[in-house]
Scaffold this motif. Structure first.
Motif, PDB file in Angstrom:
ATOM      1  N   ALA A 158      -8.700 -25.725   2.747  1.00 22.39           N
ATOM      2  CA  ALA A 158      -7.967 -25.094   1.685  1.00 22.39           C
ATOM      3  C   ALA A 158      -8.912 -24.519   0.581  1.00 22.39           C
ATOM      4  CB  ALA A 158      -7.106 -25.932   0.889  1.00 22.39           C
ATOM      5  N   TYR A 159     -10.058 -25.046   0.229  1.00 21.94           N
ATOM      6  CA  TYR A 159     -10.972 -24.122  -0.470  1.00 21.94           C
ATOM      7  C   TYR A 159     -11.533 -22.897   0.104  1.00 21.94           C
ATOM      8  CZ  TYR A 159     -15.223 -23.531  -3.299  1.00 21.94           C
ATOM      9  OH  TYR A 159     -16.122 -22.619  -4.050  1.00 21.94           O
ATOM     10  N   ALA A 160     -11.699 -23.222   1.451  1.00 22.23           N
ATOM     11  CA  ALA A 160     -12.282 -22.041   2.267  1.00 22.23           C
ATOM     12  C   ALA A 160     -11.351 -20.915   2.304  1.00 22.23           C
ATOM     13  CB  ALA A 160     -12.489 -22.214   3.816  1.00 22.23           C
ATOM     14  N   LEU A 161      -9.921 -20.932   2.126  1.00 24.81           N
ATOM     15  CA  LEU A 161      -8.992 -20.156   2.107  1.00 24.81           C
ATOM     16  C   LEU A 161      -9.163 -19.280   0.714  1.00 24.81           C
ATOM     17  CD1 LEU A 161      -6.076 -19.466   3.434  1.00 24.81           C
ATOM     18  CD2 LEU A 161      -5.114 -21.003   1.575  1.00 24.81           C
ATOM     19  N   SER A 162      -9.566 -19.953  -0.436  1.00 23.67           N
ATOM     20  CA  SER A 162      -9.756 -19.184  -1.710  1.00 23.67           C
ATOM     21  C   SER A 162     -10.801 -17.978  -1.311  1.00 23.67           C
ATOM     22  CB  SER A 162      -9.754 -20.054  -2.777  1.00 23.67           C
ATOM     23  OG  SER A 162     -11.176 -20.901  -2.670  1.00 23.67           O
ATOM     24  N   ALA A 163     -11.642 -18.392  -0.625  1.00 26.95           N
ATOM     25  CA  ALA A 163     -12.999 -17.724  -0.503  1.00 26.95           C
ATOM     26  C   ALA A 163     -12.944 -16.833   0.450  1.00 26.95           C
ATOM     27  CB  ALA A 163     -14.158 -18.669  -0.149  1.00 26.95           C
ATOM     28  N   THR A 164     -11.990 -16.878   1.573  1.00 18.98           N
ATOM     29  CA  THR A 164     -11.887 -16.001   2.717  1.00 18.98           C
ATOM     30  C   THR A 164     -10.590 -15.151   2.634  1.00 18.98           C
ATOM     31  OG1 THR A 164     -11.195 -17.706   4.067  1.00 18.98           O
ATOM     32  CG2 THR A 164     -13.575 -16.978   4.222  1.00 18.98           C
ATOM     33  N   CYS A 165      -9.554 -15.891   2.666  1.00 10.75           N
ATOM     34  CA  CYS A 165      -8.051 -15.391   2.854  1.00 10.75           C
ATOM     35  C   CYS A 165      -7.580 -14.570   1.599  1.00 10.75           C
ATOM     36  CB  CYS A 165      -6.988 -16.374   3.174  1.00 10.75           C
ATOM     37  SG  CYS A 165      -5.350 -15.653   3.552  1.00 10.75           S
ATOM     38  N   GLY A 166      -7.873 -15.291   0.333  1.00  8.74           N
ATOM     39  CA  GLY A 166      -7.503 -14.863  -0.964  1.00  8.74           C
ATOM     40  C   GLY A 166      -7.927 -13.441  -1.145  1.00  8.74           C
ATOM     41  N   PRO A 167      -9.325 -13.267  -1.102  1.00 11.17           N
ATOM     42  CA  PRO A 167      -9.758 -12.015  -1.651  1.00 11.17           C
ATOM     43  C   PRO A 167      -9.047 -10.922  -0.644  1.00 11.17           C
ATOM     44  CG  PRO A 167     -11.543 -13.477  -1.586  1.00 11.17           C
ATOM     45  CD  PRO A 167     -10.545 -14.016  -1.016  1.00 11.17           C
ATOM     46  N   ASN A 168      -8.851 -11.143   0.600  1.00 14.22           N
ATOM     47  CA  ASN A 168      -8.344  -9.907   1.434  1.00 14.22           C
ATOM     48  C   ASN A 168      -6.620  -9.601   1.267  1.00 14.22           C
ATOM     49  OD1 ASN A 168     -10.471  -9.672   3.061  1.00 14.22           O
ATOM     50  ND2 ASN A 168     -10.079 -11.704   3.904  1.00 14.22           N
ATOM     51  N   LEU A 169      -6.069 -10.669   0.545  1.00 15.79           N
ATOM     52  CA  LEU A 169      -4.652 -10.493   0.031  1.00 15.79           C
ATOM     53  C   LEU A 169      -4.489  -9.498  -1.185  1.00 15.79           C
ATOM     54  CD1 LEU A 169      -3.007 -13.923   0.518  1.00 15.79           C
ATOM     55  CD2 LEU A 169      -2.671 -12.081   2.027  1.00 15.79           C
ATOM     56  N   ALA A 170      -5.796  -9.339  -1.878  1.00 16.81           N
ATOM     57  CA  ALA A 170      -5.636  -8.754  -3.330  1.00 16.81           C
ATOM     58  C   ALA A 170      -5.367  -7.233  -3.054  1.00 16.81           C
ATOM     59  CB  ALA A 170      -7.174  -8.731  -3.847  1.00 16.81           C
ATOM     60  N   THR A 171      -5.712  -6.624  -1.982  1.00 16.59           N
ATOM     61  CA  THR A 171      -5.301  -5.010  -1.840  1.00 16.59           C
ATOM     62  C   THR A 171      -3.891  -4.928  -1.629  1.00 16.59           C
ATOM     63  OG1 THR A 171      -7.629  -4.671  -1.006  1.00 16.59           O
ATOM     64  CG2 THR A 171      -5.821  -3.189  -0.463  1.00 16.59           C
ATOM     65  N   PRO A 172      -3.421  -5.611  -0.777  1.00 14.36           N
ATOM     66  CA  PRO A 172      -1.922  -5.724  -0.538  1.00 14.36           C
ATOM     67  C   PRO A 172      -1.160  -5.662  -1.810  1.00 14.36           C
ATOM     68  CG  PRO A 172      -2.550  -6.776   1.366  1.00 14.36           C
ATOM     69  CD  PRO A 172      -3.983  -6.659   0.254  1.00 14.36           C
ATOM     70  N   LEU A 173      -1.515  -6.915  -2.734  1.00 12.13           N
ATOM     71  CA  LEU A 173      -0.939  -6.970  -3.908  1.00 12.13           C
ATOM     72  C   LEU A 173      -1.138  -6.140  -4.912  1.00 12.13           C
ATOM     73  CD1 LEU A 173       0.751  -9.188  -5.358  1.00 12.13           C
ATOM     74  CD2 LEU A 173      -1.491 -10.389  -5.915  1.00 12.13           C
ATOM     75  N   ALA A 174      -2.564  -5.416  -4.817  1.00 16.53           N
ATOM     76  CA  ALA A 174      -2.601  -4.223  -5.786  1.00 16.53           C
ATOM     77  C   ALA A 174      -1.828  -3.070  -5.347  1.00 16.53           C
ATOM     78  CB  ALA A 174      -3.990  -3.792  -5.738  1.00 16.53           C
ATOM     79  N   ALA A 175      -1.628  -2.828  -4.149  1.00 19.39           N
ATOM     80  CA  ALA A 175      -0.765  -1.823  -3.636  1.00 19.39           C
ATOM     81  C   ALA A 175       0.725  -2.110  -4.155  1.00 19.39           C
ATOM     82  CB  ALA A 175      -1.005  -1.486  -2.450  1.00 19.39           C
ATOM     83  N   LEU A 176       1.244  -3.122  -4.134  1.00 17.05           N
ATOM     84  CA  LEU A 176       2.666  -3.604  -4.255  1.00 17.05           C
ATOM     85  C   LEU A 176       2.937  -3.678  -5.776  1.00 17.05           C
ATOM     86  CD1 LEU A 176       5.411  -4.823  -3.344  1.00 17.05           C
ATOM     87  CD2 LEU A 176       4.150  -7.179  -3.762  1.00 17.05           C
ATOM     88  N   CYS A 177       1.750  -4.013  -6.546  1.00 14.13           N
ATOM     89  CA  CYS A 177       2.014  -3.898  -8.115  1.00 14.13           C
ATOM     90  C   CYS A 177       2.005  -2.651  -8.422  1.00 14.13           C
ATOM     91  CB  CYS A 177       1.162  -4.802  -8.688  1.00 14.13           C
ATOM     92  SG  CYS A 177       0.897  -6.480  -8.388  1.00 14.13           S
ATOM     93  N   PHE A 178       1.237  -1.597  -8.231  1.00 13.88           N
ATOM     94  CA  PHE A 178       1.171  -0.529  -8.829  1.00 13.88           C
ATOM     95  C   PHE A 178       2.069   0.519  -8.362  1.00 13.88           C
ATOM     96  CE2 PHE A 178      -0.502   3.769  -9.742  1.00 13.88           C
ATOM     97  CZ  PHE A 178      -1.016   3.837 -11.123  1.00 13.88           C
ATOM     98  N   GLU A 179       2.200   0.401  -6.926  1.00 10.85           N
ATOM     99  CA  GLU A 179       3.196   1.385  -6.464  1.00 10.85           C
ATOM    100  C   GLU A 179       4.680   1.158  -6.571  1.00 10.85           C
ATOM    101  OE1 GLU A 179       2.177   4.214  -5.048  1.00 10.85           O
ATOM    102  OE2 GLU A 179       0.023   3.505  -4.927  1.00 10.85           O
ATOM    103  N   THR A 180       5.218  -0.194  -6.832  1.00 14.22           N
ATOM    104  CA  THR A 180       6.226  -0.430  -6.712  1.00 14.22           C
ATOM    105  C   THR A 180       6.786  -0.871  -8.080  1.00 14.22           C
ATOM    106  OG1 THR A 180       6.331  -1.494  -4.439  1.00 14.22           O
ATOM    107  CG2 THR A 180       8.039  -2.018  -5.881  1.00 14.22           C
TER     108      THR A 180
END
Length: 538
Positions: A158-180
């Protein structure tokens, strides 16, 4: 040699109190999910704002140079807080401290769009960085303290999730926030998840008593030396490329003063009765290796996100919402890959060092494929590179966490958590500095070479006006492609260098669920550390 370096010292009233065992239950599991959610939200708040910074600058009237300071200030406070948060959690209790900083993160997010001027926004982001940086150490502390041996590896996953998976979800979230939802939602996105996290932590994490007596021996010298040292080094790394590194007196001053202060900080931590870092623990070769390995693997992971995103943005004019599917292709499968790798490493027969070696080879293979990039590539060409990273990153990170933590005593958890998370934060800043330097250096070099070739052959061109108009675009395109390929070659060197260290330094560790784990010798007492050692083959 005893179980850990820390346990060799005589017990004193300055050591963290030995936590009382808490039976694992669904309620405690809900609390752990709440802490994980808070850590992911802190990462989102950092990366989403950085990704959407050009659009935010347009909405708020902030120029590029001023905008970079929003990122640098946040990152400096973020990394600094990671070093000192475990002390605060031990003093005020993990549950109380986690809920407080998560609430502060959400509260500041609510006010961010309404700041009257840029200076106020700088201050807000600095405090928000302190709150966000305080959360990642809590996840490792919770995993080490509350999870029973049979599932402790999954907590590290779960800690590894915050170091690998989490940062990669930032781009989709950034796109969703600003564009929508508009530019304000870029600041507001942490609020709903913060509230959910606070509820889960309040419900599930046991409440420890206050230990305010620790203030009697508070490490003021460590705070006054360490906080500015870390902040100055991070800002120098984040702003170095923009200010042309050591051609800038500011970068010189920040680097020299930061290193000097950090050296004094380490000397202070060695002798202080209640340190933030127990430097003596670095005698443990597994822990020292893990800190180095974590930094190098995270540099590779950041490069895997930055280089494709840079290529698509500069050559194909992709916006975040167009890059988002590529990042999702890496992030979503890791939700399955991480527990699978954790389950693999939980078998006593599996040497996690071999798992790590295979993970590094997969990551190296991915960046090697990236050296064949051409100006004709598009988003689809990067998917098969990301497929190797899906398994490579968890297979590298989870064994690092095992090597570091499974040879240490439970009371060492706060010290390990602080050091690990500070290195994790430093790695992000180091990766940003290295990649910016490499890309700028190689892009300028290739641009000059291409322009020299053009100058030597321009008399052969029949339409000088038309070619001169196209020249800048063509040179930039080709120089960018070659700079990205060169950067990938450097990443291959980092991966192979870490493979060499892996064969020389760490000793084998066994999962805590292994029946005879308690009877095994510790890492520091095993005579041979080679992967091929006969003593490790048994």
């Amino acid at each position: 040699m005893s179980l850990s370096i820390a346990s060799q010292a005589p017990p004193t009233n300055t050591d963290p109190a030995k936590p009382k065992p808490t039976p694992f239950s669904p309620r405690l599991g809900a609390g752990l999910i709440g802490v994980l959610l808070a850590v992911l939200v802190a990462g989102f708040n950092e990366h989403v704002t950085e990704i959407d910074l050009p659009d935010l600058g347009g909405a708020l009237g902030i120029g590029y140079d001023n905008g970079t300071w929003l990122t640098a200030i946040y990152e400096a406070c973020n990394v600094s807080a990671m070093a000192f948060a475990p002390w605060c959690a031990a003093t005020f209790s993990l549950r109380r401290f986690t809920i407080t900083v998560t609430g502060l993160l959400a509260l500041l997010a609510a006010f961010a769009p309404f700041m009257p001027d840029l200076d106020c926004l700088y201050i807000l982001r600095a405090v928000q960085g302190l709150a966000g940086g305080s959360l990642p150490p809590m996840l490792m502390s919770v995993a080490l303290r509350y999870l029973p041996p049979k599932i402790k590896i999954y907590g590290l996953g779960a800690y590894a999730l915050s170091a690998t998976c989490g940062p990669n979800l930032a781009t989709p979230l950034a796109a969703l926030c600003f564009e929508t939802f508009g530019w304000q939602s870029v600041f507001w996105e942490p609020i709903p998840l913060c509230l959910a996290s606070m509820a889960l932590v309040f419900y599930g994490i046991p409440q420890d008593p206050l230990r305010l007596e620790r203030f009697r021996q508070f490490n003021w010298s460590g705070l006054l030396l360490g906080f500015p040292a870390i902040s100055m080094i991070v800002i120098a790394l984040m702003q170095g490329d923009r200010l042309d590194w050591f051609q800038s007196s500011l970068i010189w001053d920040l680097t020299v003063c930061g290193i000097a202060f950090f050296a004094l900080f380490l000397v202070n931590e060695w002798s202080h009765p209640l340190p933030f870092f127990k430097i003596q623990m670095l005698r443990n070769r597994n822990l020292s290796f893990s800190l180095i390995a974590l930094a190098m693997v995270l540099v590779l992971a950041v490069a895997n996100v930055d280089l494709p995103s840079r290529y698509l943005a500069e050559l194909q004019s992709y916006r975040p919402w167009q890059t988002a599917p590529l990042m999702l292709a890496l992030a979503i499968p890791q939700l399955v890959a991480l527990p699978l790798v954790a389950a693999l490493c939980n078998f006593r027969q599996v040497d996690c060092r071999w798992v790590m070696a295979l993970g590094l080879l997969l990551m190296a293979g991915s960046v090697y494929a990236g050296t064949f990039v051409t100006s004709d590539w598009y988003r689809g060409n990067f998917y098969w590179l990301q497929a190797m990273q899906v398994l490579g990153q968890p297979m590298a990170v989870i064994p690092i966490l095992m090597i570091a933590t499974l040879t240490l005593a439970p009371t060492d958890g706060p010290f390990v958590s602080g050091m690990f998370n500070m290195v994790k934060g430093f790695a992000n800043a180091i990766a940003a500095g290295i990649l910016s330097f490499l890309f700028t250096w190689r892009e300028h070099l290739h641009s000059n070479i291409l322009l020299d070739h053009y100058g030597a052959s321009r008399f052969l061109l029949s339409d000088l006006t038309r070619n001169d108009m196209q020249l800048a675009s063509t040179v930039h395109q080709q120089a960018t492609v070659m700079a990205i390929a060169d950067s990938n070659w450097i990443m291959i060197g980092i991966a192979l260098g870490l493979l060499v260290l892996l064969t020389l330094i760490p000793s084998r560790v066994y999962p805590p669920s292994a029946p005879a784990a308690a009877k095994l010798k510790t890492a520091s007492s095993i005579p041979s550390t080679s992967l091929s050692s006969p003593s490790l083959a048994r």
